[in-house]
Design an enzyme around this catalytic site. Structure first.
Site, PDB file in Angstrom:
ATOM      1  N   SER A   1       9.554  -0.733  -9.700  1.00 58.84           N
ATOM      2  CA  SER A   1       8.341  -0.120 -10.241  1.00 58.84           C
ATOM      3  C   SER A   1       7.450   0.422  -9.129  1.00 58.84           C
ATOM      4  CB  SER A   1       7.607  -1.137 -11.126  1.00 58.84           C
ATOM      5  OG  SER A   1       6.583  -0.522 -11.861  1.00 58.84           O
TER       6      SER A   1
ATOM      7  N   ASP B   1       4.495   6.482 -11.335  1.00 57.82           N
ATOM      8  CA  ASP B   1       5.067   5.571 -10.360  1.00 57.82           C
ATOM      9  C   ASP B   1       6.571   5.855 -10.252  1.00 57.82           C
ATOM     10  OD1 ASP B   1       5.637   4.595 -12.894  1.00 57.82           O
ATOM     11  OD2 ASP B   1       5.429   2.490 -12.339  1.00 57.82           O
TER      12      ASP B   1
ATOM     13  N   ASP C   1       9.313   4.603 -11.369  1.00 56.21           N
ATOM     14  CA  ASP C   1      10.178   4.532 -12.541  1.00 56.21           C
ATOM     15  C   ASP C   1       9.545   5.157 -13.783  1.00 56.21           C
ATOM     16  OD1 ASP C   1       8.340   2.373 -12.746  1.00 56.21           O
ATOM     17  OD2 ASP C   1       9.707   1.270 -14.055  1.00 56.21           O
TER      18      ASP C   1
ATOM     19  N   ASP D   1       6.920   4.645 -15.815  1.00 51.36           N
ATOM     20  CA  ASP D   1       6.382   3.973 -17.003  1.00 51.36           C
ATOM     21  C   ASP D   1       4.859   3.875 -16.949  1.00 51.36           C
ATOM     22  OD1 ASP D   1       6.201   2.018 -15.049  1.00 51.36           O
ATOM     23  OD2 ASP D   1       7.199   0.456 -16.222  1.00 51.36           O
TER      24      ASP D   1
END
Length: 461
Positions: free
Chosen positions: A106, A250, A252, A254
């Site tokens: 993340s 970010d 990833d 999400d």
């Protein structure tokens, strides 16, 4: 080196000795435990697990280890390659798979990576399930397949399918976005957002996209957590490009941060609040966020005559509460949008499409939309303690001291005053108490946080 095992997966810095970093041997053990758990518990009639990853430098190595281990346990692997976390979640459902593994740390820096574990609904494992995976990993109670039982690997790309699913949402108004002729700037921190965001924005009819750090090679140009102090480059780009709005994700994808047309931060807490305002105008229903998120969502929800509920911190806790209350929108104050009409997972693609629809309908500047939302300020502080101090006892004492106020203890202790709040949570990894506080000014937020911190220090003596 660091290795952190938790109910939500395993994360750590790459390299190191066994048990000290996220190395190949620990990765094999943990993936084996997860695959064993899925084999014992799945009710899905397929033998497939989806694997997707962000663009971290260690991702290719981790991908080969994870895919090979799953095949060794006997699972077929649908490897979707470079993909966002929400894309992987959506792919699990579309494939009717038993589960999924996302290789991403993340917002953590480049030396980190992690295994995030999904169930057959494309959602994170709950606490009971996560603990069972941890138990299996410690016991090493797993058996690998013989040569005739080895799994196969299939390579697919789900980016376009995910984008189409976003475009198909009823409240994503592509025609209104096209008519608005938006110019959009993006910062994708050299990860998978650089693959998907330009495609998404083109599909939405955005007239011009200014791309910043969109090469998916994983060498992050700045701290990848989308906080104001890390976003100076896109803030400067806004005025130079004449962009109407900026979006930052970010690694990833999400979490979503929004930048106003003048380069000011919209505020990560307000991504969810603004999107909820749009959703509730068109879809009456309840909302949910976690205890550490802004009170502004509660205010917006009550404006529409609906009910707001707070959940314990953690995406799986928010989604559980959303299902329980029938929420139409929810998420977390870190820029995480969870929209059940799409799926139960934080999704920056959904957030971008809904926000642009909102912006097109309102026919206002981003800064004007921000100014019309309830105004609050959050201070995030912490109290460091010695390892021998009983943190739970301190939290209980604070709870009693403020018992005349509205106190919630489902996750640490949250004290709701009439015009502000303070939330205390102990860290799972170090002897500290995190102290979040919110009020109508930053000075008030910091003051009430400091007041409670002084009480904690007094109790710790």
């Amino acid at each position: 080196m660091a290795l952190i095992k938790s109910i939500s997966g395993i994360r750590g810095t790459i390299g190191g000795s066994i048990g000290e970093g996220l190395n190949p041997l620990d990765t094999v053990k943990f993936v084996s435990a997860y695959a064993t758990f899925i084999k014992k518990t799945t009710k899905v009639g397929t033998n497939k697990i989806v694997v997707g990853r962000d663009a971290r430098i260690s991702g290719a190595m981790m991908d080969q280890i994870v895919v090979g281990t799953l095949m060794g346990i006997g699972f077929d692997v649908v490897n979707i390659g470079l993909a966002t976390t929400p894309t992987t979640e959506v792919a699990v459902v579309m494939e009717n798979a038993c589960g999924g593994i996302i290789l991403t740390a993340s917002h953590n820096p480049r030396q980190w990576n992690a295994l995030k574990l999904l169930n057959s609904d494309g959602e994170f494992l709950n606490a009971v399930e996560g603990n069972e995976v941890l138990r299996l990993a410690e016991s090493e109670d797993f058996v690998y397949a013989d040569v005739d039982g080895l799994g196969k690997v299939f390579t697919k790309d789900y980016t376009d399918a995910h984008i189409q699913a976003v475009l198909d949402l009823d409240l994503v108004d592509v025609e209104a976005i096209k008519a608005a002729d938006f110019k959009v700037a993006i910062d994708c921190v050299n990860s998978v957002g650089g693959i998907v965001l330009p495609k998404l924005l083109k599909s939405l009819g955005v007239s011009e996209v200014f791309e910043l750090y969109c090469e998916p090679h994983g060498d992050f140009p700045h701290n990848p957590e989308p906080l104001p102090e890390h976003l100076t480059d896109i803030s400067s780009l806004m005025s130079k490009a004449g962009a109407d709005v900026g979006f930052v994700v970010d690694p990833d994808v999400d979490r979503l941060a929004i930048i106003c047309e003048n380069g000011d931060m919209f505020g990560e807490e307000y991504t969810l609040v603004a999107v909820a305002d749009y959703i509730l105008k068109h879809t009456p229903g309840n909302t949910v966020s976690n205890l550490s998120s802004s009170r502004a969502l509660r205010d917006i929800t009550q404006k529409y005559g609906q009910t707001y509920t707070a959940a314990a911190v953690g995406e799986v806790n928010v989604t559980s509460k959303m299902k329980e209350t029938g929420a139409v929108i929810g998420g977390e104050g870190n820029g995480g949008i969870i929209y059940p009409a799409s799926h139960y997972g934080r999704d920056a693609l959904v957030g971008i499409a809904l926000f642009l629809s909102h912006l097109a309908h309102e026919k206002k500047k981003v800064s004007e939309i921000r100014a019309e939302l309830p105004q609050y300020f959050i201070a995030k502080q912490k109290v460091e303690l010695t390892p021998d101090i009983d943190v739970d006892a301190i939290l209980e004492a604070v709870k009693k001291r403020f018992s005349s106020y509205d106190v919630t203890d489902i996750d640490g202790v949250k004290i709701d005053f009439p015009d502000k709040w303070v939330h205390l949570r102990k860290s799972n990894t170090e002897p500290i108490i995190r102290v979040y506080s919110e009020a109508s000014t930053m000075q008030e937020a910091e003051a009430v946080g400091a007041e409670v911190m002084d009480i904690i220090k007094e109790l710790a003596k």
